[in-house]
Design an enzyme around this catalytic site. Sequence first.
Site, PDB file in Angstrom:
ATOM      1  N   ILE A 186       0.836  -1.204   0.000  1.00  0.00           N
ATOM      2  CA  ILE A 186       0.000   0.000   0.000  1.00  0.00           C
ATOM      3  C   ILE A 186       0.870   1.252   0.000  1.00  0.00           C
ATOM      4  O   ILE A 186       0.646   2.187  -0.785  1.00  0.00           O
ATOM      5  CB  ILE A 186      -0.957   0.001   1.207  1.00  0.00           C
ATOM      6  N   TYR A 187       1.868   1.275   0.864  1.00  0.00           N
ATOM      7  CA  TYR A 187       2.745   2.446   0.961  1.00  0.00           C
ATOM      8  C   TYR A 187       3.485   2.679  -0.348  1.00  0.00           C
ATOM      9  O   TYR A 187       3.529   3.806  -0.864  1.00  0.00           O
ATOM     10  CB  TYR A 187       3.730   2.246   2.109  1.00  0.00           C
ATOM     11  N   ALA A 188       4.059   1.610  -0.914  1.00  0.00           N
ATOM     12  CA  ALA A 188       4.806   1.751  -2.163  1.00  0.00           C
ATOM     13  C   ALA A 188       3.894   2.209  -3.293  1.00  0.00           C
ATOM     14  O   ALA A 188       4.291   3.042  -4.130  1.00  0.00           O
ATOM     15  CB  ALA A 188       5.485   0.438  -2.524  1.00  0.00           C
TER      16      ALA A 188
ATOM     17  N   SER B  39       1.208   4.041  -3.037  1.00  0.00           N
ATOM     18  CA  SER B  39       0.866   5.452  -2.833  1.00  0.00           C
ATOM     19  C   SER B  39       2.011   6.360  -3.260  1.00  0.00           C
ATOM     20  O   SER B  39       1.794   7.435  -3.833  1.00  0.00           O
ATOM     21  CB  SER B  39       0.494   5.707  -1.366  1.00  0.00           C
ATOM     22  N   LYS B  40       3.236   5.931  -3.002  1.00  0.00           N
ATOM     23  CA  LYS B  40       4.388   6.752  -3.375  1.00  0.00           C
ATOM     24  C   LYS B  40       4.698   6.660  -4.872  1.00  0.00           C
ATOM     25  O   LYS B  40       5.229   7.610  -5.458  1.00  0.00           O
ATOM     26  CB  LYS B  40       5.605   6.346  -2.546  1.00  0.00           C
TER      27      LYS B  40
END
Length: 261
Positions: free
Chosen positions: A168-170, A172-173
């Site tokens: 999820i974090y990757a 979003s970035k």
Amino acid sequence: MTTSTTPSTTSYRPLASRGALVTGGSRGIGRAITSRLAADGATVVLTYAERSDAADTLLEEAAESNGQVFAVRMDLADPDQVTAAFEAADEVFRTAGVGLDILVANAGIFTSAPLAEAPVEEWDRVMAVNARGTFLTLRQAAPRLRDDGRVVTVSTVGTQWPSPGEAIYAASKAAVEQLTRVASRELGRRGITANTISLGPTDTDLLRASAHPSALEGAAAMTALGRLGRPADIADLVALLVHPDSRWVTGQIIGADGGLT
């Protein structure tokens, strides 16, 4: 909105007569960026999400040596608050006799969970801040930025070298990186550059709270320089990218990971 205004004691001020807005500028990496830009002569408006105490402490420090710094509360996931923060910054810049020349989109949140276990609500929460929040920030900044301005966004090496649990974090970035590349194309004819800094492990309170000491030692050992990054390392790179001499660097994803990737 809280403010602090005092002349800078720095002799070389390449950003004098320029205005900067730094999202998430009161703690960690954002704090170092705010302090560096102010020391270089910029009038800086920082945003913070919740902890006004951290912002207030930074303003007290700025009052002693780093020039003009102002703070505005902003929830990146709330479009109305993003608009209000930019309107507050407009007033600060008008009073200071400058305009918006520099945007550093630093604010973001981190999450970690395996794909099979990650709640859909967590996807929505992280995307609302990191991806949509950056979109809202760029949307507000684009018509306000003066010609020859600078945009710097903050991403992660996880978009190139993701670890388990970082889907999820990757994701979003990765959205942040593509938004920035499009911005470089849309704003380039006005001399405005837009670049992304891709961060490796950087020694902040947030990192130390979320990672075991042995993991931090392992990450440091994998870098070419044999250590974790420091907030000042990132602030120095931002200072290079927003300097007038960086006019020919745009649309790039620039690694700041000590040779990790």
